[in-house]
Design a protein around this motif. Structure first.
Motif, PDB file in Angstrom:
ATOM      1  N   PRO A  94      18.433  -9.568   4.953  1.00  0.00           N
ATOM      2  CA  PRO A  94      19.019  -9.076   6.205  1.00  0.00           C
ATOM      3  C   PRO A  94      18.711  -9.980   7.409  1.00  0.00           C
ATOM      4  O   PRO A  94      19.587 -10.225   8.243  1.00  0.00           O
ATOM      5  N   LEU A  95      17.496 -10.487   7.486  1.00  0.00           N
ATOM      6  CA  LEU A  95      17.145 -11.400   8.574  1.00  0.00           C
ATOM      7  C   LEU A  95      17.978 -12.676   8.493  1.00  0.00           C
ATOM      8  O   LEU A  95      18.484 -13.168   9.508  1.00  0.00           O
ATOM      9  N   SER A  96      18.164 -13.185   7.290  1.00  0.00           N
ATOM     10  CA  SER A  96      18.985 -14.385   7.102  1.00  0.00           C
ATOM     11  C   SER A  96      20.432 -14.125   7.502  1.00  0.00           C
ATOM     12  O   SER A  96      21.070 -14.965   8.146  1.00  0.00           O
ATOM     13  N   ALA A  97      20.958 -12.981   7.110  1.00  0.00           N
ATOM     14  CA  ALA A  97      22.339 -12.644   7.448  1.00  0.00           C
ATOM     15  C   ALA A  97      22.523 -12.509   8.959  1.00  0.00           C
ATOM     16  O   ALA A  97      23.523 -12.992   9.519  1.00  0.00           O
ATOM     17  N   LEU A  98      21.571 -11.875   9.620  1.00  0.00           N
ATOM     18  CA  LEU A  98      21.657 -11.752  11.082  1.00  0.00           C
ATOM     19  C   LEU A  98      21.590 -13.112  11.762  1.00  0.00           C
ATOM     20  O   LEU A  98      22.328 -13.385  12.703  1.00  0.00           O
ATOM     21  N   GLY A  99      20.696 -13.969  11.286  1.00  0.00           N
ATOM     22  CA  GLY A  99      20.601 -15.316  11.847  1.00  0.00           C
ATOM     23  C   GLY A  99      21.876 -16.109  11.631  1.00  0.00           C
ATOM     24  O   GLY A  99      22.362 -16.792  12.539  1.00  0.00           O
ATOM     25  N   GLY A 100      22.433 -16.020  10.438  1.00  0.00           N
ATOM     26  CA  GLY A 100      23.690 -16.712  10.153  1.00  0.00           C
ATOM     27  C   GLY A 100      24.831 -16.199  11.020  1.00  0.00           C
ATOM     28  O   GLY A 100      25.646 -16.978  11.513  1.00  0.00           O
ATOM     29  N   ALA A 101      24.884 -14.885  11.203  1.00  0.00           N
ATOM     30  CA  ALA A 101      25.927 -14.299  12.058  1.00  0.00           C
ATOM     31  C   ALA A 101      25.747 -14.755  13.507  1.00  0.00           C
ATOM     32  O   ALA A 101      26.735 -15.067  14.197  1.00  0.00           O
ATOM     33  N   ALA A 102      24.498 -14.824  13.970  1.00  0.00           N
ATOM     34  CA  ALA A 102      24.248 -15.291  15.335  1.00  0.00           C
ATOM     35  C   ALA A 102      24.674 -16.749  15.488  1.00  0.00           C
ATOM     36  O   ALA A 102      25.297 -17.122  16.491  1.00  0.00           O
ATOM     37  N   ARG A 128      -0.752 -22.178  -0.956  1.00  0.00           N
ATOM     38  CA  ARG A 128      -2.178 -21.949  -0.688  1.00  0.00           C
ATOM     39  C   ARG A 128      -2.430 -20.567  -0.119  1.00  0.00           C
ATOM     40  O   ARG A 128      -3.400 -19.911  -0.477  1.00  0.00           O
ATOM     41  N   ARG A 129      -1.584 -20.126   0.787  1.00  0.00           N
ATOM     42  CA  ARG A 129      -1.798 -18.830   1.435  1.00  0.00           C
ATOM     43  C   ARG A 129      -1.360 -17.677   0.554  1.00  0.00           C
ATOM     44  O   ARG A 129      -1.898 -16.585   0.650  1.00  0.00           O
ATOM     45  N   GLY A 130      -0.308 -17.891  -0.233  1.00  0.00           N
ATOM     46  CA  GLY A 130       0.121 -16.875  -1.167  1.00  0.00           C
ATOM     47  C   GLY A 130       0.933 -15.737  -0.573  1.00  0.00           C
ATOM     48  O   GLY A 130       1.537 -14.984  -1.288  1.00  0.00           O
ATOM     49  N   SER A 131       0.960 -15.585   0.729  1.00  0.00           N
ATOM     50  CA  SER A 131       1.749 -14.512   1.325  1.00  0.00           C
ATOM     51  C   SER A 131       2.419 -15.037   2.588  1.00  0.00           C
ATOM     52  O   SER A 131       1.896 -15.922   3.251  1.00  0.00           O
ATOM     53  N   PRO A 132       3.589 -14.485   2.908  1.00  0.00           N
ATOM     54  CA  PRO A 132       4.281 -14.967   4.102  1.00  0.00           C
ATOM     55  C   PRO A 132       3.489 -14.653   5.370  1.00  0.00           C
ATOM     56  O   PRO A 132       2.922 -13.584   5.506  1.00  0.00           O
ATOM     57  N   ASP A 133       3.433 -15.613   6.233  1.00  0.00           N
ATOM     58  CA  ASP A 133       2.801 -15.386   7.529  1.00  0.00           C
ATOM     59  C   ASP A 133       3.890 -15.458   8.600  1.00  0.00           C
ATOM     60  O   ASP A 133       5.068 -15.385   8.292  1.00  0.00           O
ATOM     61  N   ALA A 134       3.522 -15.634   9.814  1.00  0.00           N
ATOM     62  CA  ALA A 134       4.500 -15.645  10.914  1.00  0.00           C
ATOM     63  C   ALA A 134       5.486 -16.802  10.803  1.00  0.00           C
ATOM     64  O   ALA A 134       6.589 -16.731  11.335  1.00  0.00           O
ATOM     65  N   VAL A 135       5.106 -17.850  10.074  1.00  0.00           N
ATOM     66  CA  VAL A 135       5.992 -19.007   9.958  1.00  0.00           C
ATOM     67  C   VAL A 135       7.262 -18.655   9.180  1.00  0.00           C
ATOM     68  O   VAL A 135       8.347 -19.121   9.512  1.00  0.00           O
ATOM     69  N   LEU A 136       7.151 -17.828   8.150  1.00  0.00           N
ATOM     70  CA  LEU A 136       8.312 -17.512   7.322  1.00  0.00           C
ATOM     71  C   LEU A 136       9.419 -16.825   8.118  1.00  0.00           C
ATOM     72  O   LEU A 136      10.547 -17.315   8.126  1.00  0.00           O
ATOM     73  N   PRO A 137       9.177 -15.723   8.796  1.00  0.00           N
ATOM     74  CA  PRO A 137      10.296 -15.103   9.519  1.00  0.00           C
ATOM     75  C   PRO A 137      10.838 -15.985  10.651  1.00  0.00           C
ATOM     76  O   PRO A 137      12.052 -16.024  10.878  1.00  0.00           O
ATOM     77  N   LEU A 138       9.962 -16.720  11.315  1.00  0.00           N
ATOM     78  CA  LEU A 138      10.432 -17.606  12.382  1.00  0.00           C
ATOM     79  C   LEU A 138      11.267 -18.748  11.809  1.00  0.00           C
ATOM     80  O   LEU A 138      12.342 -19.062  12.314  1.00  0.00           O
ATOM     81  N   GLY A 139      10.756 -19.354  10.743  1.00  0.00           N
ATOM     82  CA  GLY A 139      11.497 -20.446  10.111  1.00  0.00           C
ATOM     83  C   GLY A 139      12.800 -19.981   9.491  1.00  0.00           C
ATOM     84  O   GLY A 139      13.827 -20.653   9.601  1.00  0.00           O
ATOM     85  N   LEU A 140      12.770 -18.819   8.860  1.00  0.00           N
ATOM     86  CA  LEU A 140      13.968 -18.268   8.240  1.00  0.00           C
ATOM     87  C   LEU A 140      15.030 -17.946   9.287  1.00  0.00           C
ATOM     88  O   LEU A 140      16.219 -18.241   9.091  1.00  0.00           O
ATOM     89  N   THR A 141      14.606 -17.398  10.402  1.00  0.00           N
ATOM     90  CA  THR A 141      15.554 -17.100  11.485  1.00  0.00           C
ATOM     91  C   THR A 141      16.150 -18.384  12.044  1.00  0.00           C
ATOM     92  O   THR A 141      17.373 -18.500  12.196  1.00  0.00           O
ATOM     93  N   ALA A 142      15.289 -19.364  12.337  1.00  0.00           N
ATOM     94  CA  ALA A 142      15.778 -20.633  12.888  1.00  0.00           C
ATOM     95  C   ALA A 142      16.734 -21.318  11.923  1.00  0.00           C
ATOM     96  O   ALA A 142      17.807 -21.795  12.320  1.00  0.00           O
ATOM     97  N   LEU A 143      16.375 -21.348  10.652  1.00  0.00           N
ATOM     98  CA  LEU A 143      17.218 -21.984   9.651  1.00  0.00           C
ATOM     99  C   LEU A 143      18.549 -21.251   9.492  1.00  0.00           C
ATOM    100  O   LEU A 143      19.601 -21.881   9.365  1.00  0.00           O
ATOM    101  N   SER A 144      18.522 -19.937   9.533  1.00  0.00           N
ATOM    102  CA  SER A 144      19.748 -19.156   9.382  1.00  0.00           C
ATOM    103  C   SER A 144      20.690 -19.354  10.568  1.00  0.00           C
ATOM    104  O   SER A 144      21.902 -19.475  10.384  1.00  0.00           O
ATOM    105  N   VAL A 145      20.140 -19.386  11.773  1.00  0.00           N
ATOM    106  CA  VAL A 145      20.977 -19.650  12.958  1.00  0.00           C
ATOM    107  C   VAL A 145      21.569 -21.051  12.850  1.00  0.00           C
ATOM    108  O   VAL A 145      22.761 -21.263  13.082  1.00  0.00           O
ATOM    109  N   TYR A 146      20.736 -22.004  12.497  1.00  0.00           N
ATOM    110  CA  TYR A 146      21.183 -23.399  12.329  1.00  0.00           C
ATOM    111  C   TYR A 146      22.307 -23.465  11.301  1.00  0.00           C
ATOM    112  O   TYR A 146      23.338 -24.098  11.528  1.00  0.00           O
TER     113      TYR A 146
END
Length: 156
Positions: free
Chosen positions: A80-88, A128-146
């Motif tokens: 859903p986050l990817s779809a919203l970013g792509g739509a934006a 290394r971290r094994g779980s998504p941190d703040a970078v994942l949603p921010l990066g996913l949003t930026a990439l989807s908008v792009y």
């Protein structure tokens, strides 16, 4: 486009882009410049390229089934986050004047290149971290908008 030369250029670029795509490359690196060389304005070439990439998605999804097995919860969380970013990004594209888009494209290509260079480091960090941190949603949003805005800068 003006004639048979443009048709031959686009046909050859289509074949080469298909070969690049089967090798795991970004077909848009071939098809987008070919559309520009054939005389399409930057914005029209981008839209045509996005439409062409849509045809790649079903095959990519089928080929990715082994990697996606067991990832249902992860996909339900982030699609859903990817779809919203792509739509934006698409809305931004539709509201951008074509001359502005043409001036922005070189910066988008540079940003996409930097993102590709950063990808191996980000993958190692994620492992290394094994779980998504703040970078994942921010990066996913930026990439989807792009991706929604500049389809020639994405895979496919």
């Amino acid at each position: 486009m003006t004639g048979l030369g443009d048709v031959a250029l686009l046909a050859a670029a289509g074949v080469l882009a298909g070969v690049v795509g089967t090798a795991g490359g970004i077909t848009s690196l071939i098809s987008y410049p070919a559309l520009l060389a054939a005389g399409l304005p930057a914005l029209a070439a981008n839209v045509a390229n996005i439409v062409a990439i849509v045809a790649c998605w079903p095959g990519s999804a089928l080929a990715s089934q082994p990697e996606l097995r067991g990832k249902g919860p992860w996909l339900r969380r982030w699609v859903p986050l990817s779809a919203l970013g792509g739509a934006a990004g698409s809305a931004l594209l539709l509201s951008t004047p074509s001359d502005v888009f043409a001036r922005v494209v070189p910066f988008l290509v540079a940003a996409g290149s930097l993102a590709l260079l950063a990808q191996p480091r980000l993958a190692v960090r994620h492992e290394r971290r094994g779980s998504p941190d703040a970078v994942l949603p921010l990066g996913l949003t930026a990439l989807s908008v792009y991706n929604g805005y500049f389809g020639a800068g994405v895979g496919g």
